[in-house]
Design an enzyme around this catalytic site. Structure first.
Site, short mmCIF file in Angstrom:
data_model
loop_
_atom_site.label_atom_id
_atom_site.label_comp_id
_atom_site.label_asym_id
_atom_site.label_seq_id
_atom_site.Cartn_x
_atom_site.Cartn_y
_atom_site.Cartn_z
CG ASP A 179 -0.33 -0.61 2.46
OD1 ASP A 179 0.92 -0.57 2.58
OD2 ASP A 179 -1.06 -1.13 3.30
CG ASP A 204 -8.60 -1.24 11.89
OD1 ASP A 204 -7.70 -2.01 11.47
OD2 ASP A 204 -8.97 -0.23 11.26
CG HIS A 217 -5.68 -2.37 8.78
ND1 HIS A 217 -5.73 -1.08 9.28
CD2 HIS A 217 -4.36 -2.72 8.85
CE1 HIS A 217 -4.51 -0.70 9.62
NE2 HIS A 217 -3.66 -1.67 9.37
CD GLU A 233 -8.45 0.92 7.98
OE1 GLU A 233 -8.43 -0.09 8.70
OE2 GLU A 233 -7.76 1.94 8.20
C1 F6R Z 1 1.51 -1.87 6.03
C2 F6R Z 1 0.16 -2.37 6.12
C3 F6R Z 1 -0.59 -2.43 7.41
C4 F6R Z 1 0.29 -2.76 8.62
C5 F6R Z 1 -0.54 -2.71 9.89
C6 F6R Z 1 0.27 -3.05 11.11
O1 F6R Z 1 1.97 -1.97 4.69
O2 F6R Z 1 -0.38 -2.73 5.12
O3 F6R Z 1 -1.59 -3.41 7.31
O4 F6R Z 1 0.87 -4.02 8.44
O5 F6R Z 1 -1.11 -1.46 10.01
O6 F6R Z 1 1.24 -2.06 11.29
P1 F6R Z 1 2.41 -2.24 12.33
O7 F6R Z 1 3.22 -3.39 11.88
O8 F6R Z 1 3.19 -0.96 12.27
O9 F6R Z 1 1.77 -2.47 13.65
#
Ligand code: F6R
Length: 261
Positions: free
Chosen positions: A68, A137, A139, A144
């Protein structure tokens, strides 16, 4: 059912995932890697950089696709996922920059960035190993809650919870972009092997919902239940809400093949 591996600390989890990625590259020097950003995959990238250097593995033909990108950050912003991937992955691993792809976060092209990214992914072939984190959450990527389980790469709006969680990378929550371009859940599920990493108590609920909860668009990470080869690597705090924890430990300790994901 996902294989759940409980590790004593993130570095151990990083080494386990890195060994699998490296084996994939040895088998196929043109392997396609699915790259997550955020904190969770950092131990994998650190371990991978070390292993590549120590074992002299040629990664010149490996490609990478980020999950992303934020929409609207100025080019070169240190927290754009293009910058993060360059800093944490492309340079330390020694990948060819022209083989590392990140969705286009330019607002002028946000509407068409998804289709363009899908075309690039289709041309490169399926992703061999997809690294994933999980949001508090639920995702995956930036899909989301409520995201279609068959979605493709597209423009999305971040939840306030995700913006608050990611404010630690920016000066304040106001500076976290509101929009992103993210691979869809359907896109992610096309990868051959999913490795989801989660560390810390803040992830415990999302991990339990993803692994054991009902399959639902309300918890996008629960889509891993649809995939035939998913490995979930968690530390003790992130594993703490799993109901079948004893079974996962037992299955890992008695795995017929060596301790390899
Ligand atoms: C990042 C992504 C998100 C993260 C998620 C967890 O490319 O797609 O899904 O993997 O927000 O983030 P962290 O690892 O920073 O807790």
């Amino acid at each position: 059912m996902a294989e759940v591996v409980v590790v004593p600390d993130p570095d151990t989890g990083g080494r386990l995932a890195a060994r699998t990625v490296l084996d994939t590259v040895r088998r196929n020097p043109e392997a396609v890697l699915g790259l997550a950003t955020g904190s969770s995959p950092l131990p994998v990238y650190r371990a991978l950089a070390r292993l590549i250097a120590e074992e002299g593995v040629d990664v010149g033909r490996v490609s990478g696709f980020a999950l992303d990108e934020y929409v609207g950050l100025p080019p070169g912003h240190p927290e754009s996922y293009r910058s993060v991937i360059t800093r944490e992955v492309t340079v330390p691993l020694g990948l060819s920059p022209d083989r590392v792809h990140v969705p286009d976060g330019d607002p002028a092209r946000a509407d068409t960035a998804g289709e363009a990214y899908e075309r690039a992914l289709a041309a490169a072939g399926p992703v061999d190993v997809q690294l994933l984190g999980v949001g508090t959450d639920g995702h995956i990527g930036f899909n989301e809650p409520g995201s279609s389980l068959t979605s493709r790469t597209r423009l999305k709006t971040l939840t306030e919870q995700t913006r608050r969680d990611n404010a630690r990378f920016f000066g304040s929550v106001e500076e976290v972009p509101v929009h992103c371009v993210t691979q869809g859940i359907g896109t992610i599920l096309r990868a051959r092997h999913l490795i989801l990493l989660a560390f810390g108590a803040a992830k415990a609920e999302a991990v339990a919902a993803a692994v054991e909860g009902p399959l639902t668009a309300s918890v996008p990470a629960s889509a891993i239940q649809l995939h035939a080869h998913t490995t979930v690597i968690v530390d003790e705090p992130a594993a703490s809400r799993l109901t079948h924890l004893a079974y996962y430990r037992h299955a890992w300790a008695n795995k017929p093949a060596p301790q390899h994901i």
